[in-house]
Design an enzyme around this catalytic site. Structure first.
Site, PDB file in Angstrom:
ATOM      1  N   TYR A 307       0.789  -1.340  -0.449  1.00  0.00           N
ATOM      2  CA  TYR A 307      -0.024   0.111   0.362  1.00  0.00           C
ATOM      3  C   TYR A 307       1.189   2.072   0.068  1.00  0.00           C
ATOM      4  O   TYR A 307       1.761   1.123   0.523  1.00  0.00           O
ATOM      5  CB  TYR A 307      -0.870   0.661   1.228  1.00  0.00           C
ATOM      6  CG  TYR A 307      -0.363   0.001   2.446  1.00  0.00           C
ATOM      7  CD1 TYR A 307      -0.543   1.109   3.334  1.00  0.00           C
ATOM      8  CD2 TYR A 307      -0.462  -1.295   3.134  1.00  0.00           C
ATOM      9  CE1 TYR A 307       0.449   1.345   4.602  1.00  0.00           C
ATOM     10  CE2 TYR A 307       0.615  -1.057   4.019  1.00  0.00           C
ATOM     11  CZ  TYR A 307       0.681   0.125   4.966  1.00  0.00           C
ATOM     12  OH  TYR A 307       0.969   0.266   6.445  1.00  0.00           O
ATOM     13  N   ASN A 321       8.782   3.208  13.641  1.00  0.00           N
ATOM     14  CA  ASN A 321       9.321   0.899  12.741  1.00  0.00           C
ATOM     15  C   ASN A 321       8.417   1.403  12.936  1.00  0.00           C
ATOM     16  O   ASN A 321       7.360   0.363  12.282  1.00  0.00           O
ATOM     17  CB  ASN A 321       9.416   0.402  13.984  1.00  0.00           C
ATOM     18  CG  ASN A 321       8.249   0.281  15.471  1.00  0.00           C
ATOM     19  OD1 ASN A 321       7.259   1.101  15.294  1.00  0.00           O
ATOM     20  ND2 ASN A 321       8.446   0.047  16.307  1.00  0.00           N
ATOM     21  N   GLY A 322       7.442   3.064  12.239  1.00  0.00           N
ATOM     22  CA  GLY A 322       6.129   3.049  11.899  1.00  0.00           C
ATOM     23  C   GLY A 322       4.718   3.079  12.937  1.00  0.00           C
ATOM     24  O   GLY A 322       3.951   2.893  11.789  1.00  0.00           O
ATOM     25  N   HIS A 326      -3.583   7.253  15.291  1.00  0.00           N
ATOM     26  CA  HIS A 326      -4.354   8.462  13.935  1.00  0.00           C
ATOM     27  C   HIS A 326      -5.320   7.701  14.262  1.00  0.00           C
ATOM     28  O   HIS A 326      -6.043   6.391  13.885  1.00  0.00           O
ATOM     29  CB  HIS A 326      -3.582   8.096  13.018  1.00  0.00           C
ATOM     30  CG  HIS A 326      -3.286   6.812  11.733  1.00  0.00           C
ATOM     31  ND1 HIS A 326      -4.931   5.754  10.788  1.00  0.00           N
ATOM     32  CD2 HIS A 326      -2.671   5.761  11.831  1.00  0.00           C
ATOM     33  CE1 HIS A 326      -4.170   4.803  10.302  1.00  0.00           C
ATOM     34  NE2 HIS A 326      -2.555   4.896  11.037  1.00  0.00           N
ATOM     35  N   CYS A 344      -0.292   0.547  13.766  1.00  0.00           N
ATOM     36  CA  CYS A 344      -0.988   1.488  14.551  1.00  0.00           C
ATOM     37  C   CYS A 344      -1.988   1.356  15.151  1.00  0.00           C
ATOM     38  O   CYS A 344      -2.806   0.186  14.708  1.00  0.00           O
ATOM     39  CB  CYS A 344      -1.328   2.552  13.096  1.00  0.00           C
ATOM     40  SG  CYS A 344       0.312   3.011  12.269  1.00  0.00           S
ATOM     41  N   ASN A 346      -5.389   2.648  15.349  1.00  0.00           N
ATOM     42  CA  ASN A 346      -6.455   2.701  14.729  1.00  0.00           C
ATOM     43  C   ASN A 346      -7.644   3.749  15.458  1.00  0.00           C
ATOM     44  O   ASN A 346      -8.172   3.149  16.634  1.00  0.00           O
ATOM     45  CB  ASN A 346      -7.196   2.071  13.837  1.00  0.00           C
ATOM     46  CG  ASN A 346      -6.550   2.052  13.174  1.00  0.00           C
ATOM     47  OD1 ASN A 346      -6.519   0.499  11.766  1.00  0.00           O
ATOM     48  ND2 ASN A 346      -4.955   2.262  12.919  1.00  0.00           N
TER      49      ASN A 346
END
Length: 399
Positions: A307, A321-322, A326, A344, A346
């Site tokens: 993606y 590390n990402g 969010h 993440c 979410n």
């Protein structure tokens, strides 16, 4: 903005080469029967009491490649300095400070790179004899000058887990000497330590989270200091900042929830979708994360999972590390029920905005429950992955 300036005030005393030692007077005696100096016990020899006062000049006459951060001082062991002058190549006198007891004179302004300085002056020993001060030395001409940078700025407010970092952009070969030039002043007094997390970066963190409302000043006196082979500091850097309120995020990947605790009181309990725990490449790591930055919108890319340019709202980075906190409307069906993200946390866009508005860079985010643990390799702000004993061992000054 971070302050950049050359050092002001006395330079620290560091021996450089051999000091110039001048004897102001010497013992003498009557000649013996054969014209030799009188010896103790001889009937015709008298020993004269005298003072052996020594004058020390640093750097010594003829010294070369002197680091401007090193000592420039004249001192006398038994007597007084009458006048001391250090002159630059343009004939201008360098500012200096004479001690009240007149036993030492120290340079009080930064010296330049690649310049020859000349000593002059007079001193008098305790026996009343006068001696002349003279000589010259040359400062180093660096192959390269490096400007270090801080991660904190003047008049900013940070969270209670905020580390302080000094980054050099080049390998530091004498970490102990550089660490001696780094200071952190706090009100109230806070226990903490520097640690070299790499050859190019030193971090300072408190033993425990900062107390709210702590005032902090960090100073890196790096101008004229050797950083690497042929590499010297370009300027000093400093910043004064504050620690704000206490806010801690606590999240458990097993319950799919995230609580926000401010000043000891829970102010929010959000449903969350964490990273897919069955995939090590997507799991949200357990451990103490730290808010690193905030972005009203952020473009997410992960070629491994095919993606690109996925724009998400109200993104708060918590590791390198990402991992972010969010908003993502597309995963609202799973939030509070199932972990499906790529690492993440979410939230719904509305809840993400609410959290975003109250977050500070430096806030801790404590995650538990996953199969993978955050480690030092996961980012610049992973200082809390170390125990205090492990952290203090990373100081170049650790005994």
């Amino acid at each position: 903005m971070t302050k950049l300036h050359k050092r002001r005030g006395p330079l620290a005393l560091v021996a450089l080469g051999l000091a110039a030692m001048l004897t102001l007077s010497a013992c003498s005696g009557d000649a013996g029967p054969d014209g030799a100096p009188g010896q103790p016990g001889s009937t015709d020899a008298q020993q004269t009491a005298a003072t052996s006062a020594k004058l020390t000049v640093q750097p010594a006459d003829g010294a070369r490649d002197v680091a401007p951060a090193d000592a420039a001082q004249v001192s006398i062991a038994d007597g007084e300095l009458q006048a001391v002058t250090l002159t630059n190549p343009d004939g201008k006198q360098v500012a200096g400070r004479l001690a009240e007891d007149k036993h030492s004179w120290t340079v009080a302004e930064p010296l330049g790179y690649g310049k020859t300085y000349t000593w002059s002056g007079t001193a008098v020993g305790a026996d009343g004899k006068q001696s002349t001060i003279n000589g010259s030395f040359t400062t180093v001409n660096p192959r390269r000058q490096v400007a270090a940078s801080l991660n904190v700025g003047d008049n900013q407010t940070y969270g209670i887990a905020m580390p302080i970092t000094v980054s050099f952009g080049t390998k530091v070969t004498d970490k102990a000497a550089v660490e001696h030039a780094l200071t952190v002043e706090t009100t109230p007094k806070t226990e903490g330590s520097w640690a070299w997390v790499s050859d190019t970066s030193a971090h300072w963190r408190p033993k425990d989270y900062w107390q709210p409302n702590t005032q902090v000043k960090v100073t890196a006196n790096l101008y004229g200091r050797k950083i690497g082979e042929g590499i010297y500091g370009k300027q000093d850097v400093a910043a004064s900042f504050s620690i704000g309120r206490s806010q801690i995020v606590k999240g458990d990947t097993r319950t799919h929830r995230m609580q926000v605790i401010r000043d000891g009181v829970q102010i929010a309990d959000y449903p969350v979708s964490y990273g897919l725990d069955s995939d090590p490449g997507r799991v949200t790591h357990s451990g103490v994360h730290v808010v690193m930055s905030k972005h009203a919108t952020y473009s997410m890319n992960n070629p491994r999972y095919n993606y690109f340019d996925v724009n998400v709202p109200w993104a708060v980075r918590i590791s390198n590390n990402g991992e972010f906190i969010h908003g993502l409307a597309e995963s609202m069906w799973a939030q509070g029920k199932q972990n499906i993200s790529h690492g993440c946390l979410n939230l719904s866009p509305a809840r993400a905005r609410e959290y975003y508005d109250g977050a500070l860079v430096g806030d801790p985010v404590e995650i538990t429950g996953s199969t993978q643990t955050l480690s030092a390799k996961d980012g610049d702000y992973s200082d809390w992955t170390y125990s205090w004993a492990e952290w203090t061992k990373l100081s170049a000054l650790a005994s």
